[in-house]
Design a protein around this motif. Structure first.
Motif, short mmCIF file in Angstrom:
data_model
loop_
_atom_site.label_atom_id
_atom_site.label_comp_id
_atom_site.label_asym_id
_atom_site.label_seq_id
_atom_site.Cartn_x
_atom_site.Cartn_y
_atom_site.Cartn_z
N GLU A 268 0.83 -1.20 0.00
CA GLU A 268 0.00 0.00 0.00
C GLU A 268 0.87 1.25 0.00
OE1 GLU A 268 -1.66 3.50 1.87
OE2 GLU A 268 -0.27 2.15 2.88
N ALA A 269 1.90 1.25 0.83
CA ALA A 269 2.72 2.44 0.98
C ALA A 269 3.49 2.78 -0.28
CB ALA A 269 3.70 2.25 2.14
N THR A 270 3.81 1.78 -1.09
CA THR A 270 4.60 2.02 -2.30
C THR A 270 3.80 2.73 -3.38
OG1 THR A 270 5.96 0.08 -1.81
CG2 THR A 270 6.01 0.87 -4.07
N GLN A 271 2.50 2.57 -3.37
CA GLN A 271 1.68 3.20 -4.42
C GLN A 271 0.88 4.40 -3.94
OE1 GLN A 271 -2.14 0.69 -5.23
NE2 GLN A 271 -0.61 -0.75 -4.44
N ASP A 272 0.76 4.57 -2.62
CA ASP A 272 -0.12 5.60 -2.06
C ASP A 272 0.62 6.93 -1.87
OD1 ASP A 272 -2.19 6.96 -0.84
OD2 ASP A 272 -1.80 6.10 1.13
N CYS A 273 0.07 7.99 -2.46
CA CYS A 273 0.66 9.33 -2.33
C CYS A 273 -0.21 10.24 -1.48
CB CYS A 273 0.86 9.95 -3.71
SG CYS A 273 2.17 9.17 -4.67
N GLY A 274 -1.08 9.64 -0.66
CA GLY A 274 -2.02 10.44 0.13
C GLY A 274 -1.36 11.42 1.07
N ALA A 275 -0.23 11.03 1.66
CA ALA A 275 0.44 11.94 2.60
C ALA A 275 0.95 13.20 1.89
CB ALA A 275 1.60 11.22 3.29
N PHE A 276 1.39 13.03 0.64
CA PHE A 276 1.83 14.19 -0.13
C PHE A 276 0.66 15.11 -0.45
CE2 PHE A 276 5.12 11.02 -1.77
CZ PHE A 276 6.09 11.46 -0.89
N VAL A 277 -0.47 14.51 -0.78
CA VAL A 277 -1.67 15.30 -1.09
C VAL A 277 -2.11 16.08 0.15
CG1 VAL A 277 -4.10 15.18 -1.79
CG2 VAL A 277 -2.41 13.71 -2.90
N GLN A 278 -2.07 15.42 1.30
CA GLN A 278 -2.46 16.08 2.55
C GLN A 278 -1.55 17.26 2.85
OE1 GLN A 278 -5.02 15.09 4.47
NE2 GLN A 278 -4.66 15.84 6.53
N LEU A 279 -0.26 17.06 2.72
CA LEU A 279 0.67 18.15 3.01
C LEU A 279 0.50 19.28 2.01
CD1 LEU A 279 3.10 19.00 4.84
CD2 LEU A 279 4.55 18.27 2.96
N SER A 280 0.32 18.93 0.75
CA SER A 280 0.15 19.96 -0.28
C SER A 280 -1.09 20.79 -0.02
CB SER A 280 0.07 19.30 -1.66
OG SER A 280 -0.09 20.26 -2.67
N GLY A 281 -2.18 20.13 0.38
CA GLY A 281 -3.41 20.87 0.68
C GLY A 281 -3.23 21.81 1.86
N THR A 282 -2.49 21.37 2.85
CA THR A 282 -2.24 22.22 4.02
C THR A 282 -1.32 23.38 3.64
OG1 THR A 282 -2.42 20.25 5.42
CG2 THR A 282 -1.51 22.23 6.43
N LEU A 283 -0.34 23.11 2.80
CA LEU A 283 0.54 24.18 2.33
C LEU A 283 -0.25 25.20 1.52
CD1 LEU A 283 3.49 25.13 2.23
CD2 LEU A 283 3.75 23.81 0.12
N LYS A 284 -1.20 24.73 0.73
CA LYS A 284 -2.07 25.65 -0.01
C LYS A 284 -2.88 26.51 0.97
CE LYS A 284 -6.03 24.40 -1.74
NZ LYS A 284 -7.10 23.80 -2.58
N ARG A 285 -3.37 25.89 2.03
CA ARG A 285 -4.11 26.65 3.05
C ARG A 285 -3.25 27.77 3.60
NH1 ARG A 285 -7.11 24.69 8.61
NH2 ARG A 285 -6.41 26.43 9.89
N VAL A 286 -2.00 27.47 3.93
CA VAL A 286 -1.08 28.49 4.44
C VAL A 286 -0.93 29.60 3.42
CG1 VAL A 286 1.28 28.96 5.17
CG2 VAL A 286 0.18 26.82 5.87
N ALA A 287 -0.74 29.23 2.15
CA ALA A 287 -0.52 30.22 1.09
C ALA A 287 -1.74 31.10 0.90
CB ALA A 287 -0.16 29.50 -0.21
#
Length: 480
Positions: A268-287
């Motif tokens: 699961e971990a090798t194909q899942d990019c959910g953590a990157f999506v979560q961080l990116s969304g939070t970074l967008k919130r900051v921006a």
């Protein structure tokens, strides 16, 4: 071949590589195949350090498990430590955006480490019979576990740096809030006069907004501490020995000083990019929120004669080649533009994460680039905003005081004392005649002067101190 080159071989064939470089044939082909951004991975020092840290942890685990002899292990370890200390970053030359799910980046790291290790052992670069980039440096690994793990570490480090910068800006706004705690002004809703507040309250809000987003970003980055090192190609741990996953993760945690843990399910971990999506969304919130703050700063400082002119931003450069004396809010403007770019990067990360198929996401290079660029640029923008703008803001106190005194918005504060209907009539007359609200209240004998003065104290208007009790309103319907 002459003394200026050395010959290297891969599955495509033989190629001449410059004799003095530490990279090899795989890196050369990537250099030719991906002339995309012109930005090499050496421009992401966190990524280089993370990649090399992964290689050092892998070598340590392989040595511990008996797969790597003492001489090769020590040579690889020493080479990794040299690079992590700053050596040879200029040899990491493949483009940040590349096909192959990061294979070229992994090969670049393997080759540089191998050739530095060979040189330390007294052998020429390219003498791979003694120490091989893939056979030894890449032992028990695949790009598909090395690259995602390195990305996560690099982004964790970049996020930590951004969080530190956000703390600086939070404190900068907090200091201004304290400085402006007694400066009364008009608050606005929909760009229309609303009710009084203090400039300190306005700036305190900005500090709290930054602090809140700092907490959310800190939460999001914790998801990246779960790694898939040892998963190899698709998560089944093919070609990794028993015990390697935990050993490699433990050593990597020690090397990076991060609380890294192996993923519960490596497939699961090798194909899942959910953590990157979560961080990116939070970074967008900051921006987004930071850009809103910068919009406010530009609006509040607009003018100086034909705008709001409530605050003064530091003058840092001339604003026009044709209009003498013009000074522009260039620092908030540059932060706005960085924010716009981060919002666009979030779309890129979302699309790249969605586009992965089956057991691997091939688009992690653009995810890495988008997040790394956003984190780095936002950090620099925030530090510039704090030091070259917020720290030097001053308030036009007299103008703000007069605006409150002349504002129709004062009638809102008087509603509980004179009633909505009477307040409306006062507001209408004030608008029509240009006279002050307080003057009309006294003329109509709606309140005694002493009571009016108490209600209109700055502390009362900004709700920072108790206000006079309004007249008692009975609950007995029979008296209505």
């Amino acid at each position: 071949m002459d003394s200026s080159t050395r010959s290297e071989h891969d599955l495509i064939g033989d190629r001449e590589v410059p004799a003095d470089v530490y990279w090899g044939v795989h890196t050369l082909r990537a250099l030719e195949n991906f002339p995309i951004t012109g930005i090499p991975i050496e421009g992401s020092p966190y990524l280089v350090e993370a990649l090399v840290g992964v290689k050092q942890a892998a070598a340590t685990a392989n040595h511990e498990l008996g797969l790597l002899d003492d001489e090769r292990f020590e040579a690889i370890r020493d080479a990794c430590e040299q690079i992590r200390a700053g050596a040879l970053h200029d040899q990491f030359i493949v483009d940040v955006i590349q096909g192959g799910a990061g294979t070229s980046t992994n090969m670049n790291a393997n080759e540089v480490i191998a050739n530095l290790a060979l040189e330390n052992l007294g052998h020429p670069k390219g003498d791979y019979t003694r120490l091989h980039p893939n056979e030894h440096v890449n032992l028990s690994q695949s790009t598909n576990d090395v690259y995602p793990t390195a990305i996560k570490i690099a982004i964790i480090m970049a996020t930590k740096s951004l969080l530190e910068a956000m703390a600086v800006l939070e404190e900068s706004f907090a200091r201004k809030a304290d400085e402006f705690h007694d400066v009364l002004k008009m608050g606005r809703t929909q760009l229309q006069d609303a009710v009084p507040m203090t400039l300190g309250q306005e700036f305190r809000t900005y500090s709290l907004m930054i602090g809140e987003d700092r907490a959310r970003l800190g939460e999001a980055v914790m998801l990246l501490h779960e790694i898939n090192l040892g998963a190899t190609a698709i998560g089944t741990q093919l070609n990794a020995p028993a015990g390697y996953v935990q050993s490699a993760c433990t050593h990597l945690a020690e090397i990076t000083d991060l609380p890294l843990v192996p993923a519960v399910d490596l497939i699961e971990a090798t194909q899942d990019c959910g953590a990157f999506v979560q961080l990116s969304g939070t970074l967008k919130r900051v921006a987004v929120k930071l850009s809103k703050i910068c919009n406010d700063l530009r609006l509040l400082s607009s003018g100086p004669r034909a705008g709001l002119n409530e605050i003064n931003l530091p003058a840092v450069q001339a604003g026009s080649s044709i209009m003498p004396g013009k000074v522009n809010p260039v620092i908030p403007e540059v932060v706005n533009q960085v924010a716009f770019q981060i919002i666009g990067h979030d779309v890129t990360v979302s699309m790249a994460a969605e586009a992965g198929q089956l057991q691997l996401n091939a688009f992690e290079p653009v995810i890495c680039y988008s997040l790394s660029a956003g984190l780095s640029r936002l950090r620099e923008a925030i530090l510039v905003l704090a030091s070259r703008c917020v720290d030097g803001i001053t308030a036009n106190r007299e103008l703000l005081r007069s605006e409150v005194a002349n504002s129709i918005g004062l009638v809102t504060a008087l509603n509980p004392y004179i009633g909505y209907a009477a307040a409306t009539e006062v507001a209408k007359e004030a608008l029509a005649t240009g006279r002050g609200v307080a003057e009309l209240i006294l003329e109509r004998e709606l309140l005694p002067a002493a009571t009016l003065d108490e209600i209109l104290r700055p502390e009362s208007l900004a709700n920072l101190a108790p206000r006079p009790e309004p007249p008692h309103v009975t609950d007995d319907i029979s008296t209505v």
